[in-house]
Design a protein around this motif. Structure first.
Motif, PDB file in Angstrom:
ATOM      1  N   THR A 101       0.880  -1.155   0.028  1.00 43.86           N
ATOM      2  CA  THR A 101      -0.034  -0.038   0.110  1.00 43.86           C
ATOM      3  C   THR A 101       0.745   1.457   0.209  1.00 43.86           C
ATOM      4  OG1 THR A 101      -0.068  -0.028   2.307  1.00 43.86           O
ATOM      5  CG2 THR A 101      -1.755  -1.166   1.187  1.00 43.86           C
ATOM      6  N   GLY A 102       0.383   2.332  -0.256  1.00 43.29           N
ATOM      7  CA  GLY A 102       0.718   3.673  -0.158  1.00 43.29           C
ATOM      8  C   GLY A 102       0.956   4.318  -1.515  1.00 43.29           C
ATOM      9  N   VAL A 103       1.151   5.593  -1.432  1.00 48.30           N
ATOM     10  CA  VAL A 103       1.280   6.656  -2.368  1.00 48.30           C
ATOM     11  C   VAL A 103       2.943   6.409  -2.781  1.00 48.30           C
ATOM     12  CG1 VAL A 103       1.415   9.036  -3.359  1.00 48.30           C
ATOM     13  CG2 VAL A 103      -0.816   7.826  -2.429  1.00 48.30           C
ATOM     14  N   VAL A 104       3.313   6.264  -3.869  1.00 43.39           N
ATOM     15  CA  VAL A 104       4.593   6.283  -4.502  1.00 43.39           C
ATOM     16  C   VAL A 104       5.145   7.829  -4.509  1.00 43.39           C
ATOM     17  CG1 VAL A 104       6.233   5.750  -5.913  1.00 43.39           C
ATOM     18  CG2 VAL A 104       4.609   4.068  -5.396  1.00 43.39           C
ATOM     19  N   TRP A 105       4.483   8.412  -5.425  1.00 38.73           N
ATOM     20  CA  TRP A 105       4.540   9.943  -5.606  1.00 38.73           C
ATOM     21  C   TRP A 105       3.229  10.597  -6.026  1.00 38.73           C
ATOM     22  CZ3 TRP A 105       3.205  10.914 -10.520  1.00 38.73           C
ATOM     23  CH2 TRP A 105       3.883  10.159 -11.751  1.00 38.73           C
ATOM     24  N   GLN A 106       3.188  11.899  -5.917  1.00 36.54           N
ATOM     25  CA  GLN A 106       1.973  12.551  -6.494  1.00 36.54           C
ATOM     26  C   GLN A 106       2.445  13.942  -7.030  1.00 36.54           C
ATOM     27  OE1 GLN A 106      -1.004  13.273  -3.358  1.00 36.54           O
ATOM     28  NE2 GLN A 106      -1.972  14.776  -4.873  1.00 36.54           N
ATOM     29  N   LYS A 107       1.716  14.429  -8.123  1.00 36.82           N
ATOM     30  CA  LYS A 107       1.949  15.742  -8.735  1.00 36.82           C
ATOM     31  C   LYS A 107       0.467  16.216  -8.810  1.00 36.82           C
ATOM     32  CE  LYS A 107       3.839  13.864 -13.013  1.00 36.82           C
ATOM     33  NZ  LYS A 107       5.169  13.783 -13.820  1.00 36.82           N
ATOM     34  N   GLY A 109      -2.633  16.530 -10.712  1.00 34.63           N
ATOM     35  CA  GLY A 109      -3.274  15.516 -11.645  1.00 34.63           C
ATOM     36  C   GLY A 109      -2.870  14.234 -11.754  1.00 34.63           C
ATOM     37  N   VAL A 110      -1.917  13.868 -11.099  1.00 36.18           N
ATOM     38  CA  VAL A 110      -1.495  12.550 -11.002  1.00 36.18           C
ATOM     39  C   VAL A 110      -1.005  11.790 -10.030  1.00 36.18           C
ATOM     40  CG1 VAL A 110      -0.148  10.714 -12.547  1.00 36.18           C
ATOM     41  CG2 VAL A 110      -0.415  13.266 -13.286  1.00 36.18           C
ATOM     42  N   VAL A 111      -1.457  10.514  -9.815  1.00 31.71           N
ATOM     43  CA  VAL A 111      -0.765   9.749  -8.597  1.00 31.71           C
ATOM     44  C   VAL A 111      -0.218   8.568  -8.843  1.00 31.71           C
ATOM     45  CG1 VAL A 111      -3.038   8.596  -7.867  1.00 31.71           C
ATOM     46  CG2 VAL A 111      -1.385   9.229  -5.927  1.00 31.71           C
ATOM     47  N   GLU A 128      -5.598  15.934   0.303  1.00 30.39           N
ATOM     48  CA  GLU A 128      -4.793  17.009   1.068  1.00 30.39           C
ATOM     49  C   GLU A 128      -4.247  17.848   0.030  1.00 30.39           C
ATOM     50  OE1 GLU A 128      -1.720  14.680   3.285  1.00 30.39           O
ATOM     51  OE2 GLU A 128      -3.478  13.501   4.097  1.00 30.39           O
ATOM     52  N   THR A 129      -4.066  17.757  -1.207  1.00 26.68           N
ATOM     53  CA  THR A 129      -3.568  18.634  -2.382  1.00 26.68           C
ATOM     54  C   THR A 129      -4.815  18.793  -3.043  1.00 26.68           C
ATOM     55  OG1 THR A 129      -2.890  16.830  -3.528  1.00 26.68           O
ATOM     56  CG2 THR A 129      -1.292  17.915  -2.330  1.00 26.68           C
ATOM     57  N   ASN A 130      -6.021  18.792  -2.777  1.00 27.71           N
ATOM     58  CA  ASN A 130      -7.260  19.018  -3.486  1.00 27.71           C
ATOM     59  C   ASN A 130      -7.414  18.326  -4.630  1.00 27.71           C
ATOM     60  OD1 ASN A 130      -8.330  20.855  -1.427  1.00 27.71           O
ATOM     61  ND2 ASN A 130      -6.917  22.488  -2.217  1.00 27.71           N
ATOM     62  N   TYR A 131      -6.928  16.996  -4.792  1.00 28.87           N
ATOM     63  CA  TYR A 131      -7.379  16.260  -5.900  1.00 28.87           C
ATOM     64  C   TYR A 131      -8.115  14.862  -5.429  1.00 28.87           C
ATOM     65  CZ  TYR A 131      -4.800  18.902  -9.277  1.00 28.87           C
ATOM     66  OH  TYR A 131      -4.075  19.929 -10.126  1.00 28.87           O
ATOM     67  N   GLU A 132      -8.495  14.379  -6.324  1.00 24.15           N
ATOM     68  CA  GLU A 132      -9.198  12.892  -6.238  1.00 24.15           C
ATOM     69  C   GLU A 132      -9.310  12.262  -7.453  1.00 24.15           C
ATOM     70  OE1 GLU A 132     -13.376  14.108  -4.717  1.00 24.15           O
ATOM     71  OE2 GLU A 132     -14.136  13.847  -6.753  1.00 24.15           O
ATOM     72  N   LEU A 133      -9.520  11.019  -7.139  1.00 28.38           N
ATOM     73  CA  LEU A 133      -9.685   9.939  -8.331  1.00 28.38           C
ATOM     74  C   LEU A 133     -10.707  10.420  -9.082  1.00 28.38           C
ATOM     75  CD1 LEU A 133      -9.190   6.378  -6.834  1.00 28.38           C
ATOM     76  CD2 LEU A 133      -7.750   7.534  -8.393  1.00 28.38           C
ATOM     77  N   LEU A 208       0.373   1.448  -9.854  1.00 25.77           N
ATOM     78  CA  LEU A 208      -0.606   2.149 -10.905  1.00 25.77           C
ATOM     79  C   LEU A 208      -0.441   3.769 -10.821  1.00 25.77           C
ATOM     80  CD1 LEU A 208      -3.723   0.026 -10.012  1.00 25.77           C
ATOM     81  CD2 LEU A 208      -2.658   0.010 -12.532  1.00 25.77           C
ATOM     82  N   GLU A 209      -0.395   4.291 -12.119  1.00 26.94           N
ATOM     83  CA  GLU A 209      -0.295   5.767 -12.203  1.00 26.94           C
ATOM     84  C   GLU A 209      -1.725   6.284 -12.873  1.00 26.94           C
ATOM     85  OE1 GLU A 209       3.803   6.757 -13.869  1.00 26.94           O
ATOM     86  OE2 GLU A 209       2.709   8.274 -14.625  1.00 26.94           O
ATOM     87  N   MET A 210      -2.575   6.948 -11.793  1.00 33.44           N
ATOM     88  CA  MET A 210      -3.743   7.304 -12.178  1.00 33.44           C
ATOM     89  C   MET A 210      -4.117   8.663 -12.105  1.00 33.44           C
ATOM     90  SD  MET A 210      -5.253   4.013 -12.246  1.00 33.44           S
ATOM     91  CE  MET A 210      -6.795   4.327 -12.365  1.00 33.44           C
TER      92      MET A 210
END
Ligand code: FAD
Length: 446
Positions: A101-107, A109-111, A128-133, A208-210
């Motif tokens: 589990t866990g986020v590898v990185w986020q920018k 528009g992309v996680v 937390e950065t005002n994005y969602e799936l 996955l990169e979503m």
């Protein structure tokens, strides 16, 4: 067991395992029992051992061991799939991904996220950065992102963004192959579709990169209507209003809402309802589009925390579940209506099966057009009648993804696995060890 499980555990070393028969049997199941046909057919299915990898290195070690010993390997995550997707038809290893589990990185528009991450937890992180799936299944609170990509098709958010199979909705997948020396492959863009809804037969997804969408404060709304046609027309107007930010537009015919226990007061006797999720700034526009049609019976911020039940748990595949909680005599179908004659087609099918196939539609965008998928509640009599109902839909241009069969091919109109996925499987799982029986047209090449 028909497999050398002792040799397997020796090769696994310190990779965590579970061998307790009761636990293994329990986790060998999913929501297959939605189908009275599969409930009978799959009731005895069980794996031999659960392996719980802690990281990708453990996944590689397990894949290598299974390849060496020719032991089937079925990936399992949240276990919320239908039609026995994650059930090990030939026994062997159940690979439980929920510790990866866990986020590898986020920018913006992309996680990039590990496959076993719970979808609600993922959304809470990106918020937390005002994005969602962009979209999630109605099982968001229990399902994983890897299970959604490998087993699902779309859901809450698809009215705006379409399904997982649309370009741009899965950006990349990282997978482990099942060979004596497993490879790690990065599949980007179109190539990532090789693992979408392949039921874990084309590689073990580890990351996955979503793509992400702006996060909104969502409002859960129910409007009640005298007839299903009115609920449908109101839904269509909302679905077509591109400027109204929304995530869910779901018309449901009476008597289905009569089974919505905790929502009873919002579901008046005899009325059809329209369930919606609307971004708070557009609630006024939503009401204006309704224009006095129907009565709003429920309106409150969507909450997903402990003890809170979001409205989307009455939509998509949850609609049927609400009814199944008190009555197992019904089942369901999965339909896609033609976009160019939507209203006519919906009316035609309603007239064909009055009181037998009860309408529950989901407005979606599909290849740029607004249309409806549907998960109608079906009053079940016999397998023959169910197949007749399916054939009658297909004959009238309504696509059926049959949820009463286990293989990818039987579940689709084309009666064969997507050619690209089939060819890809020969490369990444040459011995056919991944979830055997689900890609029925595959013949082992080694
Ligand atoms: P699991 O059930 O554990 O697995 C699903 C499939 O994916 C299996 O074939 C498994 O082998 C494979 N898999 C899982 N993880 C991996 C991995 N890391 N690598 C390779 N293969 C893997 N689906 C929708 O699309 N939209 C909906 O709105 C929706 N609503 C639902 C509502 C209910 C009440 C139920 C019971 C089901 C619903 N589904 C829906 C189906 C299901 O919930 C989704 O497919 C869900 O996302 C599965 O996630 P999971 O983690 O539970 O996967």
């Amino acid at each position: 067991s028909r497999y050398p499980i002792d040799a397997l555990t020796a090769l696994l070393g310190d990779v965590p395992i579970i061998t307790d028969r009761t636990i293994v049997r329990r986790r060998s199941r999913d929501f297959f029992w939605y189908s009275p046909i599969l409930a009978e057919e799959l009731k005895a299915v069980a794996g031999d051992i659960i392996v719980r990898p802690r990281d990708e290195a453990d996944v590689i070690r397990t894949a290598a061991a299974c390849a060496k010993l020719r032991i089937p390997l079925t990936v399992r995550a949240g276990g919320t799939g239908n039609y026995g997707q994650a059930m090990p038809l030939q026994g062997g290893v159940l690979l439980d991904m929920t510790d990866i589990t866990g986020v590898v990185w986020q920018k913006p528009g992309v996680v990039r996220v590990r496959a076993g991450t719970n979808i609600l937890a993922l959304d809470q992180t990106t918020r937390e950065t005002n994005y969602e799936l962009r979209m999630h299944p109605s099982t968001k609170r229990t399902a994983t992102i890897g299970g959604f990509v490998a087993g699902g098709s779309g859901g809450v958010g698809s009215v705006t963004y379409g399904g997982l199979r649309e370009p741009g909705n899965i950006l990349a997948a990282r997978i482990v192959t099942v060979e004596e020396e497993p490879r790690v492959l990065e599949l980007r863009q179109d190539a990532a579709q090789k693992v979408n809804r392949a039921y874990g037969t084309t590689g073990i997804i580890t990351e996955l990169e979503m793509p992400l969408a702006p996060a909104w404060p969502w409002i859960d709304v129910i409007a009640a209507f005298d007839t299903f046609e009115e609920a449908f027309e109101a839904g269509r107007a909302i679905a077509h209003a591109d400027g109204v930010v929304k995530k869910l537009v779901t018309p449901i015919a009476w008597p289905i809402p009569g089974y919505f226990g905790s929502l009873k007061s919002a579901c008046p006797e005899g009325k059809a309802i329209l369930i919606s999720m609307i971004a708070e700034p557009f609630l006024e526009s939503f009401r204006a589009i309704l224009g006095g049609r129907g009565t709003i019976t429920y309106e409150r911020p969507s909450e997903e925390g402990p003890g809170k039940v979001p409205l989307y748990e009455f939509a998509w595949n949850h609609t049927t579940l609400q009814w199944l909680k008190t009555d197992r005599s019904i089942t369901y179908l999965q339909l896609l209506y033609p976009h160019d004659r939507l209203a006519e087609s919906v009316a035609e099918m309603m007239a064909l099966f009055p009181d037998e196939v009860l309408p529950h539609l989901e407005f979606i965008r599909f290849a740029g057009n607004i249309t409806c998928s549907a998960l109608p509640v079906v009053r079940y009599s016999t397998p023959e009648r169910l197949n007749e109902i399916i054939a009658m839909h297909e004959a009238r241009g309504v696509f059926v993804a049959n949820p009463h069969v286990v293989s990818l091919e039987d579940g689709s109109r084309h009666k064969r696995a997507d050619a690209d996925q089939l060819g890809f499987k020969a490369d990444v799982d040459p011995m056919g060890l991944l979830n055997p029986g689900k890609m029925a047209s595959f013949v082992a090449v080694r």
